[in-house]
Structures are given as structure tokens and as C-alpha cells.
Design a protein around this motif. Sequence first.
Motif: not given
Length: 324
Positions: A36-44
Motif C-alpha cells: 500500500v502506498p501513501a494514501i491521499p489525505a483527503e481519502a481520510w
Amino acid sequence: MVTRDHGGNLDAARRDYGGAEWIDLSTGINRRPWPVPAIPAEAWTALPTENAQRALVEAAAEAYGVAADCVLPLAGAQAAIQLYPRLGTPGIARVLCPTYNEHAASLSAQGWQVEAVEGLRGLGGADLAVVVNPNNPDGRCWTPEALEGLAKKVGLLVVDESFADPQPELSVAAAISERLIVLRSFGKFYGLAGARLGFVLGAPALLDRLREMAGPWSVSGPALAIGASALRDRDWQRATTERLAADADRLDRLAQRAGWALVGGTPLFRTYATPDAEAAQIHLARRAIWTRRFPYSRTWLRLGLPDGADWGRVEQAFSEWRPV
């Protein structure tokens, strides 16, 4: 009421046997997950967007070989199992058994008269029929042609392809219709069960009804982002399929040397006939290796595939096995 029991109950293993560094082989979840790569902040931080949902649907449609309007993402295949019994008026539901017990449990909870059958022929004439392909836990498989023929003989055929990723030739997704829906799991092959992501493939009209039942935002933002990327990672999928096949052979050889006979399985799990499944499970549990046995068999024991450093401990445990 149908008994519900599952693998993955590592809390029970720790309670009964102690220990901290467990190898959990009680499920068919890939122990080497997609990275899993870094997940965009807006996804959280934001509610899941239409664009993010569309990206996932398009990736799944491409991966499973169907049109985008024939894909419904949900919070795991289990979410689909909870919902599909509500698609029709309860009647006779026949489930090809033995298999994953949540199908019968969910159907029974919605008022269906559930009948367990042992072969495809026994499913004919049912208002709703369920086939897990490949089957859990014995690995039995049926051709798409056989399932397409069955769909013409029942009101609705539900084909659970949760373990089909390493065996895409088994998929009946190309034949989905008003009388045939397919369930797909994301977490097992990609090793990310905690993402809680799965799919229903079916006719748009049926998916509209399921979508209404599921409500808005049925898949989290991080799961949307992870799924859209992982489902397009063809290199990882090919390498993982090859590795799992080799590891399944390796585990079969260990079991054979221990005197266990292969009942069947998939590239994600193997089920063996042992002299005594309870004794075999306890033997492994005392070495902090957790496995899965079944209430309907005194001999069957199912193991997921070890990975990496797991293998040394598993090989040692098998070498120390002595029949009761």
C-alpha cells in the motif's frame, strides 16, 4: 439458526495457548499483501467522492472483464452476503455444501428455507442457489459452462468467487444477468482484508436494488484509493499468482511427509485429511501456528499459505508431528 464459525479468531488462540508471535494460517488471506502506498489525505478526511468511486469501479470492471455499470463495490464480500438474500421473496434456497457457512446463515436470517446439497444437480429448481467457486474449504471447482447451465434452472444463482483471483479461468463474470450474480473479494488475494472491500457483479437493475440497501458511502475513502490502484497492478498480480502456486506445492509436500492427505484447496489455502484434526490443530497451536478445523469433520484441517520467515517454523512443526 445456522452456526457461524470462522477462521481468523486469533484472540481465541491467544486465550487458550498464550504466546504473542503467532502465524495465523486460519484464513485464506495472502500473507504477503499488496504494498500500500501513501494514501491521499483527503481519502481520510473527506466523504468518499464520486470520482474516487468511479475510479474504483472502472478498475474493477477492467480486472473482472465486465461493464462498469455491472460493478457494485461494497465493504467486503461479506457485505454482499448480508444483502443478496433480500433481493427476492424468501423461498427455497439451496447451497452447495460443505462451504462457507455465512451464506446459509444470512439466507436463514432473512426467512429463506435453506437446503444443503452436495452436487450441482441438487441445486436445480431452487428459487435461489449458491455456489462458491472455487469452493471453501475443499477447493472443488466448476466450469463457467456448468454454472451458466445451472443459472437457467434456478430463480437466481449466486456464485461466490472470493478465492478465484489466482484462477481467473473459473470466473463466470462474463455470463452475469438478471439470474446470475457474482461476488468477488478484494482482501483475500491482495492480503488486505482490513480494507473491507468486495464487489457484486450483476445486471444493473439488480445492483441498483443492492445499492439502495447498502446506502451511501458503503466503501471508505482509503479502500477506494487502495482498490483502484491494486486492481490495475498487473505485474504484482502475475508475480503473486506464480508465488502462491509454488507455495501451495511446498505446503503440500510438507503435509504429505507428515502423512496428511490433500483434500483440496486453492492457491490461497490447502485442506488436509489428518488422523485427528483437533490433535493436529493443538500440535500446531502449541507452536503458535493457528489453523482452521470444521465442526462437520473430525479429520479436515485447513491452512493458509505461510510466507517468508513463517516457513521455518511451519516446517519444524510439521517435522515434529507424530500421529496420535
